[in-house]
Write a protein that holds these residues in place. Structure first.
Motif, PDB file in Angstrom:
ATOM      1  N   UNK A   1      52.081  15.768  14.657  1.00  0.00           N
ATOM      2  CA  UNK A   1      52.296  14.286  14.071  1.00  0.00           C
ATOM      3  C   UNK A   1      51.278  14.059  12.846  1.00  0.00           C
ATOM      4  N   UNK A   2      50.499  14.873  12.374  1.00  0.00           N
ATOM      5  CA  UNK A   2      49.557  14.763  11.295  1.00  0.00           C
ATOM      6  C   UNK A   2      49.950  15.144  10.083  1.00  0.00           C
ATOM      7  N   UNK A   3      49.315  14.600   9.032  1.00  0.00           N
ATOM      8  CA  UNK A   3      49.922  14.731   7.448  1.00  0.00           C
ATOM      9  C   UNK A   3      48.521  15.188   6.643  1.00  0.00           C
ATOM     10  N   UNK A   4      48.326  16.120   6.131  1.00  0.00           N
ATOM     11  CA  UNK A   4      47.588  16.491   4.854  1.00  0.00           C
ATOM     12  C   UNK A   4      47.975  16.191   3.639  1.00  0.00           C
ATOM     13  N   UNK A   5      46.909  15.601   2.741  1.00  0.00           N
ATOM     14  CA  UNK A   5      47.103  15.257   1.434  1.00  0.00           C
ATOM     15  C   UNK A   5      46.022  16.143   0.749  1.00  0.00           C
ATOM     16  N   UNK A   6      46.459  16.897  -0.293  1.00  0.00           N
ATOM     17  CA  UNK A   6      45.487  17.526  -1.131  1.00  0.00           C
ATOM     18  C   UNK A   6      46.077  17.347  -2.787  1.00  0.00           C
TER      19      UNK A   6
ATOM     20  N   UNK B   1      43.194  13.569   5.483  1.00  0.00           N
ATOM     21  CA  UNK B   1      44.094  14.120   6.777  1.00  0.00           C
ATOM     22  C   UNK B   1      44.481  12.908   7.329  1.00  0.00           C
ATOM     23  N   UNK B   2      45.763  12.776   7.736  1.00  0.00           N
ATOM     24  CA  UNK B   2      46.122  11.535   8.333  1.00  0.00           C
ATOM     25  C   UNK B   2      46.501  11.845   9.838  1.00  0.00           C
ATOM     26  N   UNK B   3      46.061  11.031  10.840  1.00  0.00           N
ATOM     27  CA  UNK B   3      46.270  11.317  12.123  1.00  0.00           C
ATOM     28  C   UNK B   3      46.910  10.002  12.830  1.00  0.00           C
ATOM     29  N   UNK B   4      47.828  10.101  13.796  1.00  0.00           N
ATOM     30  CA  UNK B   4      48.218   8.974  14.340  1.00  0.00           C
ATOM     31  C   UNK B   4      47.107   8.563  15.692  1.00  0.00           C
ATOM     32  N   UNK B   5      46.461   9.593  15.984  1.00  0.00           N
ATOM     33  CA  UNK B   5      45.269   9.549  16.846  1.00  0.00           C
ATOM     34  C   UNK B   5      44.024   8.824  16.579  1.00  0.00           C
ATOM     35  N   UNK B   6      43.835   8.523  15.342  1.00  0.00           N
ATOM     36  CA  UNK B   6      42.682   7.904  14.654  1.00  0.00           C
ATOM     37  C   UNK B   6      42.981   6.498  14.289  1.00  0.00           C
ATOM     38  N   UNK B   7      42.067   5.713  14.788  1.00  0.00           N
ATOM     39  CA  UNK B   7      42.450   4.137  14.871  1.00  0.00           C
ATOM     40  C   UNK B   7      41.510   3.639  13.642  1.00  0.00           C
ATOM     41  N   UNK B   8      42.159   2.381  13.101  1.00  0.00           N
ATOM     42  CA  UNK B   8      41.174   1.945  11.953  1.00  0.00           C
ATOM     43  C   UNK B   8      40.220   1.028  12.407  1.00  0.00           C
ATOM     44  N   UNK B   9      38.891   1.090  12.152  1.00  0.00           N
ATOM     45  CA  UNK B   9      38.027   0.377  12.684  1.00  0.00           C
ATOM     46  C   UNK B   9      38.192  -1.360  12.452  1.00  0.00           C
ATOM     47  N   UNK B  10      37.856  -2.085  13.250  1.00  0.00           N
ATOM     48  CA  UNK B  10      38.170  -3.516  13.289  1.00  0.00           C
ATOM     49  C   UNK B  10      36.813  -4.182  12.821  1.00  0.00           C
ATOM     50  N   UNK B  11      36.846  -4.987  12.006  1.00  0.00           N
ATOM     51  CA  UNK B  11      35.626  -5.811  11.561  1.00  0.00           C
ATOM     52  C   UNK B  11      35.023  -5.024  10.670  1.00  0.00           C
ATOM     53  N   UNK B  12      33.842  -4.831  10.898  1.00  0.00           N
ATOM     54  CA  UNK B  12      32.781  -3.930   9.955  1.00  0.00           C
ATOM     55  C   UNK B  12      33.161  -2.681   9.827  1.00  0.00           C
ATOM     56  N   UNK B  13      32.999  -2.250   8.840  1.00  0.00           N
ATOM     57  CA  UNK B  13      33.068  -0.388   8.545  1.00  0.00           C
ATOM     58  C   UNK B  13      32.712   0.276   9.462  1.00  0.00           C
ATOM     59  N   UNK B  14      32.993   1.401   9.985  1.00  0.00           N
ATOM     60  CA  UNK B  14      32.517   2.372  11.009  1.00  0.00           C
ATOM     61  C   UNK B  14      32.346   3.662  10.159  1.00  0.00           C
ATOM     62  N   UNK B  15      31.162   4.355  10.376  1.00  0.00           N
ATOM     63  CA  UNK B  15      30.969   5.612   9.968  1.00  0.00           C
ATOM     64  C   UNK B  15      31.671   6.671  10.554  1.00  0.00           C
TER      65      UNK B  15
ATOM     66  N   UNK C   1      41.972   9.945   8.208  1.00  0.00           N
ATOM     67  CA  UNK C   1      42.127   8.652   7.982  1.00  0.00           C
ATOM     68  C   UNK C   1      43.342   8.446   9.233  1.00  0.00           C
ATOM     69  N   UNK C   2      43.450   6.940   9.503  1.00  0.00           N
ATOM     70  CA  UNK C   2      44.721   6.630  10.271  1.00  0.00           C
ATOM     71  C   UNK C   2      46.079   6.861   9.731  1.00  0.00           C
ATOM     72  N   UNK C   3      47.027   7.171  10.594  1.00  0.00           N
ATOM     73  CA  UNK C   3      48.239   7.514   9.934  1.00  0.00           C
ATOM     74  C   UNK C   3      49.041   6.166  10.457  1.00  0.00           C
ATOM     75  N   UNK C   4      49.504   5.598   9.462  1.00  0.00           N
ATOM     76  CA  UNK C   4      50.468   4.398   9.576  1.00  0.00           C
ATOM     77  C   UNK C   4      51.781   4.518   9.107  1.00  0.00           C
ATOM     78  N   UNK C   5      52.449   3.817   8.811  1.00  0.00           N
ATOM     79  CA  UNK C   5      53.855   3.526   8.406  1.00  0.00           C
ATOM     80  C   UNK C   5      54.028   4.395   6.895  1.00  0.00           C
ATOM     81  N   UNK C   6      53.033   4.148   6.238  1.00  0.00           N
ATOM     82  CA  UNK C   6      53.101   4.554   4.778  1.00  0.00           C
ATOM     83  C   UNK C   6      51.729   5.477   4.579  1.00  0.00           C
ATOM     84  N   UNK C   7      51.832   6.104   3.368  1.00  0.00           N
ATOM     85  CA  UNK C   7      50.579   6.933   2.871  1.00  0.00           C
ATOM     86  C   UNK C   7      50.635   6.313   1.322  1.00  0.00           C
TER      87      UNK C   7
END
Length: 174
Positions: free
Chosen positions: A60-65, A94-108, A115-121
């Motif tokens: 389910x993942x996608x790679x952008x180069x 690299x976009x994966x549906x198994x990565x979640x976007x951090x909420x609030x402050x940015x997380x390293x 990157x988290x995979x959403x409906x759009x790139x």
């Protein structure tokens, strides 16, 4: 002669073919370049292109180069004279549906290309972010050097508790 159809800046993931890489090419017009320059605090952005492919990557993942090319003008940090820089950067995400976007402050994140995979790139967002990351932090005009500030003597830290006994005696006597 007809002008080429503009490339969408956002690609719907559901419309991408997992068996064939999807090429993309963005070349913002002068007005859009001026808006991006203003957003990034640049004096000028005379050229900007972002080209590459998006391909399926394991399930389910996608790679952008791709490659980002730009010609930017920034003020010299010493003289404020215009400094022109040509950028040519490789981009990988690299976009994966198994990565979640951090909420609030940015997380390293351990992998900065993941990157988290959403409906759009959002190709435009990737282009602007990569441009911002590629900019010289301290642009200097040719031949300009920083003059080092005179060093102040370091405080004597060899005896950090010197005088403490006097303060304790004053407190006990007082």
């Amino acid at each position: 002669m007809t002008s080429p159809t503009p490339q969408p800046e956002r690609l719907r993931v559901a419309h991408l073919n997992p068996r064939v890489p999807t090429p993309f090419s963005l070349a913002p017009d002068a007005g859009r370049c001026a808006a991006i320059a203003a957003e990034l605090g640049l004096d000028g952005l005379s050229k900007l292109t972002f080209e590459g492919t998006i391909r399926a990557e394991g399930g389910e993942a996608w790679a952008l180069t791709g490659r980002l090319r730009a010609r930017v003008t920034q003020p010299c940090v010493v003289t404020l004279k215009p400094v022109r820089t040509t950028l040519d950067e490789e981009v990988e995400r690299h976009y994966s549906p198994h990565v979640t976007a951090p909420e609030g402050d940015e997380v390293e994140m351990p992998d900065e290309t993941l990157e988290p995979l959403g409906q759009f790139i959002d190709l435009a967002a990737v282009m602007i972010e990569e441009l911002a990351l590629a900019l010289p932090e301290y642009p200097r005009a040719e031949g300009v050097e920083f003059e080092a500030a005179p060093e102040e003597p370091a405080p004597d830290t060899r005896r950090p508790f010197e005088g403490l006994d006097k303060l304790l005696r004053q407190r006990d006597d007082g």
